[in-house]
Design a protein around this motif. Structure first.
Motif, mmCIF file in Angstrom:
data_model
loop_
_atom_site.group_PDB
_atom_site.id
_atom_site.type_symbol
_atom_site.label_atom_id
_atom_site.label_comp_id
_atom_site.label_asym_id
_atom_site.label_seq_id
_atom_site.Cartn_x
_atom_site.Cartn_y
_atom_site.Cartn_z
ATOM 1 N N ARG A 1 38.685 36.652 43.081
ATOM 2 C CA ARG A 1 38.087 35.967 41.933
ATOM 3 C C ARG A 1 36.594 35.741 42.142
ATOM 4 N NH1 ARG A 1 43.028 33.017 42.194
ATOM 5 N NH2 ARG A 1 41.989 31.356 43.391
ATOM 6 N N GLU B 1 33.205 43.968 34.869
ATOM 7 C CA GLU B 1 34.658 43.900 34.753
ATOM 8 C C GLU B 1 35.301 45.218 35.180
ATOM 9 O OE1 GLU B 1 38.101 42.875 31.419
ATOM 10 O OE2 GLU B 1 35.973 42.802 30.890
ATOM 11 N N GLY B 2 36.339 45.110 35.973
ATOM 12 C CA GLY B 2 37.085 46.288 36.412
ATOM 13 C C GLY B 2 36.559 46.957 37.661
ATOM 14 N N THR B 3 35.458 46.473 38.227
ATOM 15 C CA THR B 3 34.866 47.139 39.388
ATOM 16 C C THR B 3 35.804 47.125 40.593
ATOM 17 O OG1 THR B 3 32.625 46.554 38.674
ATOM 18 C CG2 THR B 3 32.920 47.147 40.991
ATOM 19 N N ASP C 1 48.311 44.259 37.936
ATOM 20 C CA ASP C 1 47.105 44.945 38.397
ATOM 21 C C ASP C 1 47.414 46.001 39.455
ATOM 22 O OD1 ASP C 1 45.606 43.452 36.671
ATOM 23 O OD2 ASP C 1 44.806 42.090 38.197
ATOM 24 N N ALA D 1 34.827 39.174 41.855
ATOM 25 C CA ALA D 1 34.896 39.726 40.496
ATOM 26 C C ALA D 1 33.910 39.044 39.562
ATOM 27 C CB ALA D 1 36.315 39.597 39.956
#
Length: 458
Positions: free
Chosen positions: A15, A23-25, A58, A18
């Motif tokens: 978290r 986003e999504g890296t 995920d 991120a």
């Protein structure tokens, strides 16, 4: 050092990272590492058949994005959903790259299967739909995404159905289940992909070669045998002389200046180790219990009269008054620990980590629980896992050698925890050194210890 973090620690680190990235890296980083590992396993991607078993989380997204990368490299990639919904962006990426969504009944036999069913947030066991899919591809090489689905990530327990992987590709850090049995055996080979997590200190670790080398005692140029440490051995008896011989064999590996023997088999010990001093005297640590015979309680009492650290093994473990009042390393196997805790052996084998920690609490001592992945649990909360060794090391007398070796390290000044972790690592490495893939004997393992130590110190 190989560190294993809990689910809570990993989630918090993910978290935090991120929040600093597009986003999504993180998922893209994980997927790229996963795809690379699969290509290495297959020896290429072009023309290979890859099947994804994917759940809704995920973890499934990691598998789907990796599948898209493999499809762009020429692999035929198919995905079977084992949940009612899938990671939408990951599925779209896979289909755009030429992947296919199929039903389980329609799959052709693949070259490899990716287990993206559940990740570190999953509960132990597999649901029926997932179990059916896993059973359908039995015998095909299996790559687990982060962790094998169905294992208990934070304890290493196995409850119900689970995936047995040939390769596990994990992200950011190892998890407890990668190191702690019985789940560790379900992971196969574990590869770590760095995704940039900033993690706290881990409670479960596994020493590596450089860590052990840093712990080993080294004699100063002007030292003498007493300064290097004297370890005392109270093992072996007229009935079990071999235990005394093997305990002294582990202790006479060269890591201390002198070994003193005060057990019940002096003639047998001197016949093998004429350098050992027989009789009572001052020591920096005692090794007690192995092969002690009928008087093991008296042997333990004699060792306790000296105010020095102890290594306590075998029958002496059943004569301990808890808690102990001095530094000590207890070295039970699963059956002995079960007796110490008044539980069934199966309970220890099913939850080795919890049982080792419970014994630490009750006995106020460091506990070395022997096994395929030996655990060393300390009163300060640390747990070390030893991953060196070979199944051939499960042989009579090997534990006697280990006890003598750990006692020598304690006499040289190491704490019970460091002696247990370094000693079990050296013990396993020596077994591998002499095995060459085949059987070993306890004397051969002891005989290899000086060479293993010398290799570490070079």
């Amino acid at each position: 050092m190989r560190s294993a973090h809990t689910v809570e620690q990993v989630r918090a680190a993910e978290r935090a990272l991120a929040a600093q990235l597009p986003e999504g890296t993180l998922m893209q980083r994980a997927a790229a590492g996963l795809a690379t590992s699969v290509i290495d396993l297959l020896g290429g991607a072009y023309g290979r058949r890859v099947l994804l078993l994917v759940g809704s989380g995920d973890n499934g997204g990691d598998a789907l994005y990796a599948g898209g990368m493999l499809a762009r490299r020429g692999a035929r990639v198919e995905v079977v959903a084992v949940a009612d919904s899938l990671h939408e962006a990951g599925l779209a990426a896979l289909l755009a790259a030429g992947g296919h969504r199929v039903e389980l009944a329609g799959i052709a036999r693949p070259d490899v299967v990716l287990d993206g069913i559940v990740g570190i947030g999953g509960r132990p066991g597999l649901r029926d739909r997932a179990r059916e899919a896993v059973d359908r591809v039995a015998g095909v090489p299996m790559v687990a995404v982060d962790v094998p689905s169905g294992v208990d990530v934070d304890t290493g327990q196995l409850e119900g159905a689970y995936v047995t992987a040939d390769l596990t590709v994990t992200f950011g850090t190892h998890k407890v289940c990668h190191l702690v049995e019985p789940a560790a055996s379900a992971c196969g080979v574990v590869e770590l992909v760095d995704i940039g997590l900033d993690l706290p200190e881990a409670g479960v670790t596994a020493l590596q070669q450089d860590d052990v080398a840093a712990l080993l005692p080294r004699p100063e140029p002007e030292t003498h045998k007493y300064r290097r440490g004297v370890v005392g051995i109270r093992a072996g008896s007229e009935r079990y002389p071999g235990a005394g011989v093997l305990s002294t064999s582990g202790a006479t590996c060269g890591l201390v200046g002198m070994v003193r023997y005060a057990g019940g088999a002096p003639d047998a010990v001197l016949a093998t180790h004429p350098e050992v001093v027989v009789g009572e005297g001052r020591v920096q640590a005692w090794v007690v219990g192995s092969g002690g015979g009928d008087d093991v309680a008296g042997i333990l009492a004699a060792a306790l009269r000296d105010d020095v650290p102890l290594v306590i093994d075998a029958d002496a473990l059943q004569h301990l008054d808890a808690p102990l009042d001095r530094p000590a390393l207890l070295t039970p196997h699963a059956g002995e620990l079960a007796a110490m805790l008044d539980v069934e052996r199966a309970e220890v084998e099913a939850d080795r980590l919890a049982c080792a920690r419970r014994a630490v609490s009750e006995y106020a001592a460091t506990v070395l629980l022997k096994g395929h992945h030996t655990l060393v649990a300390d009163p300060d909360g640390r747990v070390g896992v030893t991953t060196t060794g070979t199944p051939w090391l499960a042989v009579a007398g090997a534990g006697d050698v280990l006890g003598g070796l750990c006692g020598a390290l304690m006499a040289a000044g190491l704490s019970p925890y460091d002696a247990g972790t370094a000693g079990s690592w050296l013990h396993g490495a020596a077994a591998t050194y002499v095995s060459s893939g085949g059987p070993v004997s306890a004397p051969a393992v002891a005989g290899a210890l000086p060479s293993v130590v010398a290799d570490l110190l070079r």
